[in-house]
Design an enzyme around this catalytic site. Structure first.
Site, PDB file in Angstrom:
ATOM      1  N   HIS A   1      11.771  39.215 189.324  1.00  0.00           N
ATOM      2  CA  HIS A   1      13.127  39.739 189.520  1.00  0.00           C
ATOM      3  C   HIS A   1      13.152  41.103 190.206  1.00  0.00           C
ATOM      4  CE1 HIS A   1      11.513  41.533 185.947  1.00  0.00           C
ATOM      5  NE2 HIS A   1      12.477  42.433 185.953  1.00  0.00           N
ATOM      6  N   ASP A   2      11.994  41.695 190.429  1.00  0.00           N
ATOM      7  CA  ASP A   2      11.927  43.002 191.098  1.00  0.00           C
ATOM      8  C   ASP A   2      11.494  42.898 192.556  1.00  0.00           C
ATOM      9  OD1 ASP A   2      12.568  44.352 188.699  1.00  0.00           O
ATOM     10  OD2 ASP A   2      10.467  44.347 188.073  1.00  0.00           O
TER      11      ASP A   2
ATOM     12  N   ASP B   1       7.171  45.055 179.270  1.00  0.00           N
ATOM     13  CA  ASP B   1       7.682  45.791 180.422  1.00  0.00           C
ATOM     14  C   ASP B   1       6.881  47.083 180.637  1.00  0.00           C
ATOM     15  OD1 ASP B   1       9.995  45.903 182.335  1.00  0.00           O
ATOM     16  OD2 ASP B   1      10.399  47.782 181.286  1.00  0.00           O
TER      17      ASP B   1
ATOM     18  N   GLU C   1       3.109  43.825 182.196  1.00  0.00           N
ATOM     19  CA  GLU C   1       3.543  44.131 183.570  1.00  0.00           C
ATOM     20  C   GLU C   1       2.784  45.359 184.042  1.00  0.00           C
ATOM     21  OE1 GLU C   1       7.374  45.351 186.297  1.00  0.00           O
ATOM     22  OE2 GLU C   1       7.162  46.182 184.293  1.00  0.00           O
TER      23      GLU C   1
ATOM     24  N   ASP D   1      10.834  39.027 176.908  1.00  0.00           N
ATOM     25  CA  ASP D   1      10.544  40.335 177.471  1.00  0.00           C
ATOM     26  C   ASP D   1      10.602  41.352 176.340  1.00  0.00           C
ATOM     27  OD1 ASP D   1      10.369  42.320 179.645  1.00  0.00           O
ATOM     28  OD2 ASP D   1      11.277  40.728 180.858  1.00  0.00           O
TER      29      ASP D   1
HETATM   30  C1  GLC Z   1      10.248  46.769 184.910  1.00  0.00           C
HETATM   31  C2  GLC Z   1      11.263  45.682 185.088  1.00  0.00           C
HETATM   32  C3  GLC Z   1      12.373  46.194 185.963  1.00  0.00           C
HETATM   33  C4  GLC Z   1      13.028  47.366 185.269  1.00  0.00           C
HETATM   34  C5  GLC Z   1      11.998  48.426 184.923  1.00  0.00           C
HETATM   35  C6  GLC Z   1      12.558  49.414 183.939  1.00  0.00           C
HETATM   36  O1  GLC Z   1       9.624  47.102 186.084  1.00  0.00           O
HETATM   37  O2  GLC Z   1      10.652  44.544 185.599  1.00  0.00           O
HETATM   38  O3  GLC Z   1      13.323  45.201 186.250  1.00  0.00           O
HETATM   39  O4  GLC Z   1      14.028  47.922 186.083  1.00  0.00           O
HETATM   40  O5  GLC Z   1      10.860  47.876 184.320  1.00  0.00           O
HETATM   41  O6  GLC Z   1      12.689  48.794 182.684  1.00  0.00           O
END
Ligand code: GLC
Length: 528
Positions: free
Chosen positions: A325-326, A201, A264, A99
């Site tokens: 994970h979200d 991210d 992402e 990541d």
């Molecule tokens: C992304 C991650 C998430 C995090 C956010 C801020 O969406 O997947 O888990 O809280 O970014 O970094």
């Protein structure tokens, strides 16, 4: 198949390091634990492991607040453990993806400490500072994804700084060339250690409007939804300049050869596909989250597949994701009975699939009592369903305490142990064995790995599509309903069913699917 790159052939498996395997009894997973469990991934048949952040972090957002981009947090181990993990991963023919969290750092990162130290500091503009509005209030109406304003007042230097997430996660200023150079050094640091790629991210949020204009109200927002969604992300997301940055990142990866760039991105499909970049010099895989948001019915899913395929620019390689994970886990969203249908969909669609740890054992969300909540998203906006702890609970390895995840107290409670890897090993009809068969079938099939997709339709509750390659074809039929269904089908052989003891044959022109049954059907004369 030989013409494909590794990331087109392989399946990506996301590990949330805090929750995969603890090796030292502190209740938090670590790199040595992951190394110990690599054989599980080999036996599953995935090809690449993506780790959520492992860098030093105060853990305000559990690693998505990075305090040092070029080291490993002591809770996960040390750089030596990382090097060992790279060697172990590569030794098994697996790839390792990290990541990369470039939009914001931790507020404890030395860069931010310098930046907030005083206005004259050379690193002041590495972050996004603004004067108060004429009334002394926030510079504009931008909102944090975790609730409240995206601006935090800094008493000492008399300005506000921007944080798209927690105030402990100040946004870096990607318009500053020195920030870009420093971050590309970070990529090189990990590439030189052997990393095979990055999942970037919130890549679509990295650049904000240069004029800091107010976001417009969202007419679709309803009370009870996240306060962030009161406004449309007009000036804080998907800004045209972001593509230049992504192209720079991609150029850097390309110089290392065969390295993967995943982004992402939560955007509608016509915006999402622009992240493949000009002449495909952007992200290799802009994460496609449409199945996460889809209403679970054959008609909707068929439409999503057709629209996505139609929107892909020439040369773009598709990808599909069921969970991360979200997001609430797939087996919770669609129900355990449909979890195998979802797996068959993911692994028979065209493009790179990503599996979230635990999906292969049908893990469901674990309800977290209020006193045990850890996620800041839930703490800041309780009760609106923003919390992500339920999908981050320990991997269930066996029937021992806490599922064999830790000998100590786990940082989040483990779910019911009935569905552990060990329990499923013993049951040939388990979802784990089903996943293995499905993945083996996909990996051995040029049709499923490299083939085209066509005839994507819904027949009542049955999603029906065909994959074909070099004169061979396979038909995928997925009953997304809870009633049996019949479909017309030429005589053929069922290569795999989601249910034990499935119909061996489609004859007399009719295939009978049980409730929640999906099948991969090969025409009588085809090798598949
Ligand atoms: C992304 C991650 C998430 C995090 C956010 C801020 O969406 O997947 O888990 O809280 O970014 O970094």
């Amino acid at each position: 198949m030989d013409k494909l790159a590794w990331w087109q052939r392989d399946i990506v498996y996301q590990v949330y390091p805090r929750s995969f395997q603890d090796s030292n009894g502190d209740g938090v997973g670590d790199l040595a634990g992951i190394a110990r469990r690599l054989d599980h991934l080999v036996s599953l048949g995935v090809g690449a492991v993506w780790l959520s952040p492992i860098q030093p972090s105060p853990m305000a957002d559990f690693g998505y607040d990075v305090a040092d981009y070029c080291d490993v947090d002591t809770v996960f181990g040390a750089l030596a453990d990382f090097d060992h993990l790279v060697a172990q991963t590569h030794g098994r023919g697996l790839r390792l993806i990290l990541d990369f969290v470039p939009n914001h750092s931790s507020d404890r990162h030395p860069w931010f400490l310098e930046s907030r130290g005083d206005r004259a500091n050379p690193r002041r503009d590495w972050y996004i500072w603004r004067d108060p509005a004429p009334d002394g209030g926030v510079p504009n109406n931008w909102l944090s994804h975790f609730g409240g304003s995206a601006w935090e007042w800094d008493e000492r230097t008399g300005q506000y700084y921007l944080h798209s997430f927690l105030k402990e996660q100040p946004d870096l200023n990607w318009r500053h060339p020195d920030v870009r150079a420093a971050m590309y050094d970070v990529l090189r640091f990990w590439l030189d250690r052997g990393v095979d790629g990055f999942r970037v991210d919130v890549i679509w949020l990295m650049i904000k409007d240069a004029l800091f204009r107010d976001n417009p109200p969202n007419p679709g927002w309803k009370p009870g939804e996240s306060s962030h969604d009161r406004l449309l992300d007009f000036y804080t997301a998907d800004q045209p300049e972001v593509h230049g940055i992504i192209a720079e990142m991609r150029g850097m990866l390309d110089r290392y050869g065969q390295r993967l760039l995943i982004g992402e991105i939560y955007l509608p499909v016509e915006r999402l596909v622009t992240y493949y970049g000009h002449e495909l010099g952007g992200a290799h895989l802009p994460f496609n989250f449409q199945l996460i948001r889809a209403p679970w019915n054959a008609g909707e899913v068929a439409r999503i597949i057709r629209d996505y395929e139609a929107a892909l620019p020439p040369g773009a390689w598709p990808n599909w994701v069921l969970g991360n994970h979200d997001q609430s886990r797939i087996a919770t969203r669609v129900g355990p009975a449909q979890a195998r249908v979802a797996a068959m969909l993911l692994l028979t669609l065209r493009g790179t699939p990503t599996i979230y740890y635990g999906e292969e054992i049908g893990m469901t969300d674990v309800p977290i009592p209020p006193a045990q909540v850890r996620d800041p998203a839930e703490r800041n906006q309780p009760g609106i369903g923003a919390g992500r702890d339920p999908q981050r609970t320990p991997m269930l390895w066996d029937a021992s305490a806490h599922g064999g995840f830790t000998t100590g107290e786990p940082w989040l409670p483990a779910g019911a142990l009935g569905g552990s890897v060990a329990a499923m090993e013993a049951d040939p009809d388990s979802i784990l064995h089903f996943y293995r068969r499905l993945i083996a079938l996909r990996r051995g099939s040029a049709v499923l790995t490299a083939g085209a997709i066509s005839d994507v339709v819904a027949r009542g509750n049955v999603l029906d599509f065909t994959r074909f390659h070099a004169g061979h074809g396979l038909r995928i039929l997925l009953n997304m309903g809870t009633e049996p269904a019949e479909v017309e089908a030429a005589p053929g052989r069922v290569l795999l069913s989601t249910l034990p003891g499935g119909p061996a044959q489609a004859d007399a022109g009719i295939l009978r699917l049980r409730a929640n049954e999906g099948v991969i059907l090969a025409p009588e004369d085809a090798a598949g």
